[in-house]
Design a protein around this motif. Structure first.
Motif, PDB file in Angstrom:
ATOM      1  N   ALA A 218       0.842  -1.203   0.000  1.00 44.42           N
ATOM      2  CA  ALA A 218       0.000   0.000   0.000  1.00 44.42           C
ATOM      3  C   ALA A 218       0.872   1.246   0.000  1.00 44.42           C
ATOM      4  CB  ALA A 218      -0.917  -0.005   1.227  1.00 44.42           C
ATOM      5  N   ASP A 219       0.230   2.403  -0.007  1.00 39.40           N
ATOM      6  CA  ASP A 219       0.919   3.691   0.062  1.00 39.40           C
ATOM      7  C   ASP A 219      -0.120   4.731   0.444  1.00 39.40           C
ATOM      8  OD1 ASP A 219       2.716   5.821  -0.205  1.00 39.40           O
ATOM      9  OD2 ASP A 219       3.626   5.023  -2.022  1.00 39.40           O
ATOM     10  N   PHE A 220       0.334   5.938   0.744  1.00 39.00           N
ATOM     11  CA  PHE A 220      -0.598   7.014   1.051  1.00 39.00           C
ATOM     12  C   PHE A 220      -1.400   7.423  -0.182  1.00 39.00           C
ATOM     13  CE2 PHE A 220       3.076   7.633   3.918  1.00 39.00           C
ATOM     14  CZ  PHE A 220       2.428   7.473   5.139  1.00 39.00           C
ATOM     15  N   GLN A 221      -0.760   7.343  -1.350  1.00 38.97           N
ATOM     16  CA  GLN A 221      -1.383   7.710  -2.615  1.00 38.97           C
ATOM     17  C   GLN A 221      -1.077   6.650  -3.659  1.00 38.97           C
ATOM     18  OE1 GLN A 221       0.524  11.374  -1.195  1.00 38.97           O
ATOM     19  NE2 GLN A 221      -0.297  12.257  -3.066  1.00 38.97           N
ATOM     20  N   ASP A 222      -1.970   6.532  -4.638  1.00 41.94           N
ATOM     21  CA  ASP A 222      -1.740   5.555  -5.698  1.00 41.94           C
ATOM     22  C   ASP A 222      -0.856   6.145  -6.792  1.00 41.94           C
ATOM     23  OD1 ASP A 222      -3.370   7.187  -7.310  1.00 41.94           O
ATOM     24  OD2 ASP A 222      -5.144   5.917  -7.038  1.00 41.94           O
ATOM     25  N   ALA A 223      -0.670   5.401  -7.858  1.00 40.31           N
ATOM     26  CA  ALA A 223       0.240   5.830  -8.936  1.00 40.31           C
ATOM     27  C   ALA A 223      -0.218   7.120  -9.600  1.00 40.31           C
ATOM     28  CB  ALA A 223       0.369   4.711  -9.964  1.00 40.31           C
ATOM     29  N   ASP A 224      -1.493   7.436  -9.503  1.00 39.16           N
ATOM     30  CA  ASP A 224      -2.024   8.670 -10.099  1.00 39.16           C
ATOM     31  C   ASP A 224      -2.054   9.822  -9.105  1.00 39.16           C
ATOM     32  OD1 ASP A 224      -2.526   7.462 -12.630  1.00 39.16           O
ATOM     33  OD2 ASP A 224      -4.361   6.564 -11.823  1.00 39.16           O
ATOM     34  N   GLY A 225      -1.573   9.578  -7.900  1.00 38.44           N
ATOM     35  CA  GLY A 225      -1.530  10.638  -6.896  1.00 38.44           C
ATOM     36  C   GLY A 225      -2.784  10.780  -6.071  1.00 38.44           C
ATOM     37  N   ASN A 226      -3.739   9.860  -6.227  1.00 40.28           N
ATOM     38  CA  ASN A 226      -4.981   9.932  -5.462  1.00 40.28           C
ATOM     39  C   ASN A 226      -4.825   9.256  -4.098  1.00 40.28           C
ATOM     40  OD1 ASN A 226      -6.595  11.223  -7.516  1.00 40.28           O
ATOM     41  ND2 ASN A 226      -6.552   9.284  -8.620  1.00 40.28           N
ATOM     42  N   ALA A 227      -5.642   9.689  -3.154  1.00 38.47           N
ATOM     43  CA  ALA A 227      -5.601   9.123  -1.807  1.00 38.47           C
ATOM     44  C   ALA A 227      -5.881   7.625  -1.839  1.00 38.47           C
ATOM     45  CB  ALA A 227      -6.631   9.825  -0.923  1.00 38.47           C
ATOM     46  N   SER A 228      -5.127   6.856  -1.051  1.00 42.88           N
ATOM     47  CA  SER A 228      -5.298   5.395  -1.074  1.00 42.88           C
ATOM     48  C   SER A 228      -5.084   4.766   0.300  1.00 42.88           C
ATOM     49  CB  SER A 228      -4.337   4.766  -2.087  1.00 42.88           C
ATOM     50  OG  SER A 228      -2.986   5.034  -1.747  1.00 42.88           O
ATOM     51  N   VAL A 229      -5.452   5.486   1.354  1.00 40.77           N
ATOM     52  CA  VAL A 229      -5.263   4.937   2.691  1.00 40.77           C
ATOM     53  C   VAL A 229      -6.437   4.066   3.131  1.00 40.77           C
ATOM     54  CG1 VAL A 229      -3.713   6.763   3.454  1.00 40.77           C
ATOM     55  CG2 VAL A 229      -6.181   7.033   3.776  1.00 40.77           C
ATOM     56  N   ASP A 230      -7.394   3.830   2.219  1.00 41.25           N
ATOM     57  CA  ASP A 230      -8.531   2.974   2.562  1.00 41.25           C
ATOM     58  C   ASP A 230      -8.530   1.655   1.801  1.00 41.25           C
ATOM     59  OD1 ASP A 230      -9.106   3.932   0.021  1.00 41.25           O
ATOM     60  OD2 ASP A 230     -11.237   4.311   0.444  1.00 41.25           O
ATOM     61  N   THR A 231      -7.458   1.341   1.076  1.00 35.58           N
ATOM     62  CA  THR A 231      -7.406   0.074   0.367  1.00 35.58           C
ATOM     63  C   THR A 231      -7.311  -1.069   1.374  1.00 35.58           C
ATOM     64  OG1 THR A 231      -4.984   0.033   0.237  1.00 35.58           O
ATOM     65  CG2 THR A 231      -6.171   1.201  -1.534  1.00 35.58           C
ATOM     66  N   PRO A 232      -7.677  -2.291   0.972  1.00 31.85           N
ATOM     67  CA  PRO A 232      -7.563  -3.424   1.907  1.00 31.85           C
ATOM     68  C   PRO A 232      -6.149  -3.589   2.456  1.00 31.85           C
ATOM     69  CG  PRO A 232      -8.875  -4.051  -0.001  1.00 31.85           C
ATOM     70  CD  PRO A 232      -8.317  -2.686  -0.294  1.00 31.85           C
ATOM     71  N   GLU A 233      -5.145  -3.366   1.599  1.00 32.13           N
ATOM     72  CA  GLU A 233      -3.756  -3.508   2.036  1.00 32.13           C
ATOM     73  C   GLU A 233      -3.398  -2.435   3.068  1.00 32.13           C
ATOM     74  OE1 GLU A 233      -4.349  -5.225  -1.966  1.00 32.13           O
ATOM     75  OE2 GLU A 233      -4.755  -3.250  -1.093  1.00 32.13           O
ATOM     76  N   ALA A 234      -3.857  -1.208   2.833  1.00 29.37           N
ATOM     77  CA  ALA A 234      -3.577  -0.123   3.774  1.00 29.37           C
ATOM     78  C   ALA A 234      -4.251  -0.378   5.117  1.00 29.37           C
ATOM     79  CB  ALA A 234      -4.030   1.209   3.193  1.00 29.37           C
ATOM     80  N   VAL A 235      -5.493  -0.830   5.084  1.00 26.55           N
ATOM     81  CA  VAL A 235      -6.219  -1.118   6.326  1.00 26.55           C
ATOM     82  C   VAL A 235      -5.505  -2.209   7.124  1.00 26.55           C
ATOM     83  CG1 VAL A 235      -8.360  -2.050   7.281  1.00 26.55           C
ATOM     84  CG2 VAL A 235      -8.451  -0.330   5.465  1.00 26.55           C
TER      85      VAL A 235
END
Length: 433
Positions: A218-235
């Protein structure tokens, strides 16, 4: 020992206020983009071990080229305030500027204050831009444009009590699952020993959460720069971090930053501590640490996606866009960051530079703990060039992103908290478009 007494004094003074202005002599002949000869350039930077080393190197630089290098050194906050005042006025009073990549590079580049150094770093094959750690090179770029050369690096590592692991017949953890097992086994609060100490305060913890995110894919943002702290991996990563502290951390952990957490480890009250390798000098200083003879250093453990930890650049050197001496500024940067001088700084001032060749030099790293050297030498396949959300409003983003971790520590609904934080974080990102 990891540091010399001289370097420890430098580290202790990083936040000191006030400017120290030194006229030193240095570098190679260069011009400001035309044929006018240059007799001096000015470097502005934060107080740091790197600056201390450059003061010494500058004399050699003058002997080789005859150009005077004026160095202005400030505390970090004063440095950034000084930059904003002068650069808002398009000042050409200084030429080389050291800055903190993740705090100001986006703002400074958007304002047109940093010169594009892409062609400079590619212009000299012998200087060898490719010798710099991949994560460090990535950290000083935005959208393919290079804005500086990294001169200091920092990584997240595991500190552990070697004596406790040995007594328990346990190996050093290589995976996060093994880490959790070891932490649980050594957790004995009734005896004043906690399994692990880490940052648990909402904002400070965000940088240390980063490596857990990366190692979960996971990461704070995805490859396009969008927020990604709610993905299953991030959780999953957030839950893991929170559970470690909730189940095996000290009381009051949500009020702990690095100062409080590292103090527990230094006092011998925690079996593991995970944070930046820049803190190693604290645990190896007998006047501050009771674990000098028992502390070990290990690479960040592998999660489901492998071992991926931040390898950031706390200081880089760039060129003031308004300087009339850009070529001369580059001449100096190229010289002070070449392989010879980077290796000298590593060996003599324990400056953790970004050149892989310097770390490969056994003589240069002789004063560093072997475990730490092994981690840095292996960083190319593991390092990630950021340890926090990537945007200008990074302080606000950290406040948002840290929320779900507090929820995890307190046993709440992490998925719900992450979804809410992700929405707020995305709004913040959208406000900068």
């Amino acid at each position: 020992m990891f540091t010399t007494p001289h370097t420890r004094r430098v580290v202790a003074g990083l936040a000191a206020a006030g400017a120290v202005v030194l006229a030193l002599t240095g570098c190679a002949g260069g011009s400001g983009g035309d044929d006018a000869p240059v007799s001096e350039i000015t470097v502005v930077a934060a107080n740091s071990p790197w600056v201390e080393g450059v003061k010494t190197l500058a004399t050699k630089y003058k002997d080789e080229t005859g150009i005077t290098v004026n160095i202005e050194a400030y505390g970090n906050e004063q440095l950034n305030d000084n930059y904003k005042v002068k650069l808002n006025a398009s000042s050409a009073d200084f030429d080389v500027m050291a800055f903190q990549v993740q705090d100001v590079m986006r703002e400074f580049s958007r304002n047109g204050w940093l010169a594009d150094m892409t062609d400079y770093v590619a212009s000299d094959a012998a200087w060898n831009w490719e010798d710099f750690q991949p994560a460090a090179r990535d950290a000083v770029q935005l959208d393919g444009t290079v804005y500086g050369v990294p001169v200091m690096t920092e990584r997240q590592i595991v500190y552990y009590r070697a004596d406790l692991l040995q007594a328990a017949g346990m190996p050093v953890p290589e995976t996060l699952d093994e880490l959790e097992s070891a932490v649980a086994a050594l957790h004995d609060p009734d005896a004043g020993m906690y399994g692990i100490a880490m940052r648990g305060s909402r904002v400070p913890l965000v940088t240390q959460l980063s490596s857990f995110l990366y190692s979960y894919g996971a990461d704070f943002q995805d490859a396009d720069g969008n927020a990604s702290v709610d993905t299953p991996e991030a959780v999953e990563a957030i839950e893991f971090y929170g559970d470690l502290l909730s189940n095996y951390g000290p009381p009051g952990v949500t009020n702990m930053g690095w100062v409080e957490a590292s103090a527990l480890f230094a006092q011998g009250k925690a079996a593991f501590y995970i944070d930046a390798d820049s803190q190693a000098y604290t645990f190896l200083d007998a006047s501050k640490s009771s674990v000098v003879d028992t502390v070990g250093f290990a690479q960040f453990p592998a999660g489901p996606a492998g071992s991926h930890f931040y390898n950031i650049v706390p200081q880089t050197v760039g060129i003031n866009e308004f300087s009339t001496k850009k070529d001369a500024a580059w001449d100096f940067i190229k010289w002070v960051t070449n392989e010879e001088n980077t290796t000298w700084l590593l060996a003599n001032e324990t400056v953790p530079g970004a050149r892989q060749s310097a770390w490969a030099d056994d003589a240069a790293v002789a004063s560093f703990p072997a475990g730490l050297v092994d981690i840095v030498r292996d960083v190319a396949d593991h390092g990630v060039g950021h340890d926090r959300p990537r945007l200008e409003q990074v302080a606000a983003a950290r406040e948002i992103v840290g929320g779900p971790v507090i929820t995890a520590i307190e046993g709440g609904d992490v998925a719900e908290a992450a979804a809410s934080a992700n929405s707020q974080f995305q709004d913040l990102l959208d406000s900068e478009k």
